[in-house]
Scaffold this motif. Structure first.
Motif, PDB file in Angstrom:
ATOM      1  N   LEU A  17       0.861  -1.186   0.000  1.00 12.44           N
ATOM      2  CA  LEU A  17       0.000   0.000   0.000  1.00 12.44           C
ATOM      3  C   LEU A  17       0.895   1.233   0.000  1.00 12.44           C
ATOM      4  N   SER A  18       0.379   2.323  -0.499  1.00 15.62           N
ATOM      5  CA  SER A  18       1.154   3.566  -0.491  1.00 15.62           C
ATOM      6  C   SER A  18       1.176   4.157   0.915  1.00 15.62           C
ATOM      7  N   LEU A  19       2.184   4.974   1.151  1.00 14.30           N
ATOM      8  CA  LEU A  19       2.258   5.693   2.435  1.00 14.30           C
ATOM      9  C   LEU A  19       1.003   6.529   2.630  1.00 14.30           C
ATOM     10  N   ARG A  20       0.562   7.155   1.568  1.00 18.87           N
ATOM     11  CA  ARG A  20      -0.623   8.015   1.637  1.00 18.87           C
ATOM     12  C   ARG A  20      -1.858   7.216   2.075  1.00 18.87           C
ATOM     13  N   THR A  21      -2.021   6.029   1.503  1.00 19.13           N
ATOM     14  CA  THR A  21      -3.173   5.196   1.859  1.00 19.13           C
ATOM     15  C   THR A  21      -3.108   4.773   3.317  1.00 19.13           C
ATOM     16  N   ILE A  22      -1.933   4.370   3.767  1.00 23.47           N
ATOM     17  CA  ILE A  22      -1.783   3.947   5.164  1.00 23.47           C
ATOM     18  C   ILE A  22      -2.060   5.112   6.106  1.00 23.47           C
ATOM     19  N   ARG A  23      -1.573   6.277   5.770  1.00 22.98           N
ATOM     20  CA  ARG A  23      -1.859   7.468   6.601  1.00 22.98           C
ATOM     21  C   ARG A  23      -3.354   7.773   6.607  1.00 22.98           C
ATOM     22  N   TYR A  24      -3.963   7.638   5.443  1.00 24.95           N
ATOM     23  CA  TYR A  24      -5.403   7.901   5.349  1.00 24.95           C
ATOM     24  C   TYR A  24      -6.188   6.912   6.205  1.00 24.95           C
ATOM     25  N   TYR A  25      -5.818   5.632   6.153  1.00 25.69           N
ATOM     26  CA  TYR A  25      -6.501   4.638   6.990  1.00 25.69           C
ATOM     27  C   TYR A  25      -6.365   4.981   8.471  1.00 25.69           C
ATOM     28  N   ASP A  26      -5.240   5.551   8.862  1.00 31.86           N
ATOM     29  CA  ASP A  26      -5.065   6.011  10.240  1.00 31.86           C
ATOM     30  C   ASP A  26      -6.011   7.185  10.513  1.00 31.86           C
ATOM     31  N   GLU A  27      -6.030   8.158   9.618  1.00 27.39           N
ATOM     32  CA  GLU A  27      -6.841   9.362   9.817  1.00 27.39           C
ATOM     33  C   GLU A  27      -8.327   9.053   9.942  1.00 27.39           C
ATOM     34  N   VAL A  28      -8.813   8.061   9.186  1.00 27.71           N
ATOM     35  CA  VAL A  28     -10.242   7.745   9.222  1.00 27.71           C
ATOM     36  C   VAL A  28     -10.562   6.608  10.193  1.00 27.71           C
ATOM     37  N   GLY A  29      -9.558   6.150  10.920  1.00 33.92           N
ATOM     38  CA  GLY A  29      -9.794   5.155  11.966  1.00 33.92           C
ATOM     39  C   GLY A  29      -9.961   3.728  11.480  1.00 33.92           C
ATOM     40  N   ILE A  30      -9.476   3.410  10.285  1.00 33.43           N
ATOM     41  CA  ILE A  30      -9.572   2.037   9.782  1.00 33.43           C
ATOM     42  C   ILE A  30      -8.494   1.168  10.429  1.00 33.43           C
ATOM     43  N   VAL A  31      -7.231   1.591  10.303  1.00 29.15           N
ATOM     44  CA  VAL A  31      -6.107   0.913  10.968  1.00 29.15           C
ATOM     45  C   VAL A  31      -5.236   2.001  11.585  1.00 29.15           C
ATOM     46  N   VAL A  32      -5.331   2.082  12.893  1.00 26.09           N
ATOM     47  CA  VAL A  32      -4.582   3.077  13.657  1.00 26.09           C
ATOM     48  C   VAL A  32      -3.289   2.421  14.124  1.00 26.09           C
ATOM     49  N   PRO A  33      -2.148   3.085  13.951  1.00 32.06           N
ATOM     50  CA  PRO A  33      -0.887   2.478  14.402  1.00 32.06           C
ATOM     51  C   PRO A  33      -0.895   2.274  15.915  1.00 32.06           C
ATOM     52  N   SER A  34      -0.198   1.230  16.329  1.00 33.97           N
ATOM     53  CA  SER A  34      -0.163   0.907  17.755  1.00 33.97           C
ATOM     54  C   SER A  34       0.764   1.817  18.551  1.00 33.97           C
ATOM     55  N   GLY A  35       1.595   2.561  17.848  1.00 30.17           N
ATOM     56  CA  GLY A  35       2.511   3.429  18.571  1.00 30.17           C
ATOM     57  C   GLY A  35       3.023   4.564  17.721  1.00 30.17           C
ATOM     58  N   GLU A  50      -1.009  -7.143   9.602  1.00 32.75           N
ATOM     59  CA  GLU A  50      -2.001  -8.140   9.156  1.00 32.75           C
ATOM     60  C   GLU A  50      -3.343  -7.475   8.898  1.00 32.75           C
ATOM     61  N   ARG A  51      -3.703  -6.541   9.739  1.00 29.99           N
ATOM     62  CA  ARG A  51      -4.983  -5.831   9.589  1.00 29.99           C
ATOM     63  C   ARG A  51      -4.973  -4.989   8.308  1.00 29.99           C
ATOM     64  N   LEU A  52      -3.866  -4.309   8.039  1.00 25.00           N
ATOM     65  CA  LEU A  52      -3.753  -3.548   6.800  1.00 25.00           C
ATOM     66  C   LEU A  52      -3.843  -4.455   5.579  1.00 25.00           C
ATOM     67  N   ALA A  53      -3.201  -5.611   5.640  1.00 29.21           N
ATOM     68  CA  ALA A  53      -3.265  -6.566   4.523  1.00 29.21           C
ATOM     69  C   ALA A  53      -4.696  -7.050   4.322  1.00 29.21           C
ATOM     70  N   PHE A  54      -5.406  -7.278   5.408  1.00 33.25           N
ATOM     71  CA  PHE A  54      -6.808  -7.698   5.333  1.00 33.25           C
ATOM     72  C   PHE A  54      -7.655  -6.612   4.674  1.00 33.25           C
ATOM     73  N   VAL A  55      -7.433  -5.367   5.077  1.00 30.86           N
ATOM     74  CA  VAL A  55      -8.176  -4.246   4.492  1.00 30.86           C
ATOM     75  C   VAL A  55      -7.867  -4.151   3.003  1.00 30.86           C
ATOM     76  N   LYS A  56      -6.615  -4.300   2.649  1.00 35.96           N
ATOM     77  CA  LYS A  56      -6.235  -4.263   1.227  1.00 35.96           C
ATOM     78  C   LYS A  56      -6.962  -5.367   0.460  1.00 35.96           C
ATOM     79  N   ASP A  57      -7.054  -6.548   1.041  1.00 39.78           N
ATOM     80  CA  ASP A  57      -7.732  -7.668   0.385  1.00 39.78           C
ATOM     81  C   ASP A  57      -9.228  -7.435   0.219  1.00 39.78           C
ATOM     82  N   LEU A  58      -9.809  -6.562   1.041  1.00 40.14           N
ATOM     83  CA  LEU A  58     -11.237  -6.247   0.934  1.00 40.14           C
ATOM     84  C   LEU A  58     -11.554  -5.332  -0.245  1.00 40.14           C
ATOM     85  N   LYS A  59     -10.572  -4.573  -0.697  1.00 42.91           N
ATOM     86  CA  LYS A  59     -10.819  -3.569  -1.728  1.00 42.91           C
ATOM     87  C   LYS A  59     -11.409  -4.151  -3.015  1.00 42.91           C
ATOM     88  N   PRO A  60     -10.936  -5.293  -3.547  1.00 45.96           N
ATOM     89  CA  PRO A  60     -11.564  -5.820  -4.766  1.00 45.96           C
ATOM     90  C   PRO A  60     -13.041  -6.180  -4.569  1.00 45.96           C
TER      91      PRO A  60
END
Length: 133
Positions: A17-35, A50-60
């Motif tokens: 995933l792109s850095l932008r996508t991962i940051r966005y998932y944090d901002e919208v509360g999908i996958v918040v970093p643990s630290g 693992e949670r990010l990979a699961f979210v990525k797999d949901l996109k299709p």
């Protein structure tokens, strides 16, 4: 699972995933970093990855962000004896049915695409035969 913390760049490479996508998932509360590092950088555990990979797999399957958030909350609730109940089990079953319907939609799209490719190949072969005469 280890408690190793990973920086966002490593996570992006691992998950695809792109850095932008991962940051966005944090901002919208999908996958918040643990630290966070002392400098404020996002740090992710193996479980977060693992949670990010699961979210990525949901996109299709074309799940919306709200559906993804709800699904993750449902999964989290089921993993806790205090919050697991018949309602959360029913919610998970609904998501499974929705996912299966979307898989069938994708299968139908794939069959249509394969028919088009077959037709194009047939036309190409017919054109070659005509050109060889």
């Amino acid at each position: 699972m280890t408690d190793t913390m990973h920086q966002i760049g490593e996570v992006a490479d691992t998950v695809g995933l792109s850095l932008r996508t991962i940051r966005y998932y944090d901002e919208v509360g999908i996958v918040v970093p643990s630290g966070r590092s002392p400098g404020g950088y996002r740090l992710y555990t193996d479980t977060d990855i693992e949670r990010l990979a699961f979210v990525k797999d949901l996109k299709p399957l074309d799940f919306s962000l709200d559906e993804i958030r709800d699904l993750l909350a449902t999964i989290d609730a089921l993993e806790s004896p205090k919050t697991a109940n018949a309602h959360t089990t029913e919610r998970l079953a609904l998501f499974a049915a929705l996912g299966e319907q979307r898989c069938e939609d994708l299968r139908a799209q794939l069959r249509a695409a394969e028919r088009i490719v077959d037709a194009l190949r047939s036309r190409k072969a017919a054109r070659r035969r005509t050109a060889q005469r």
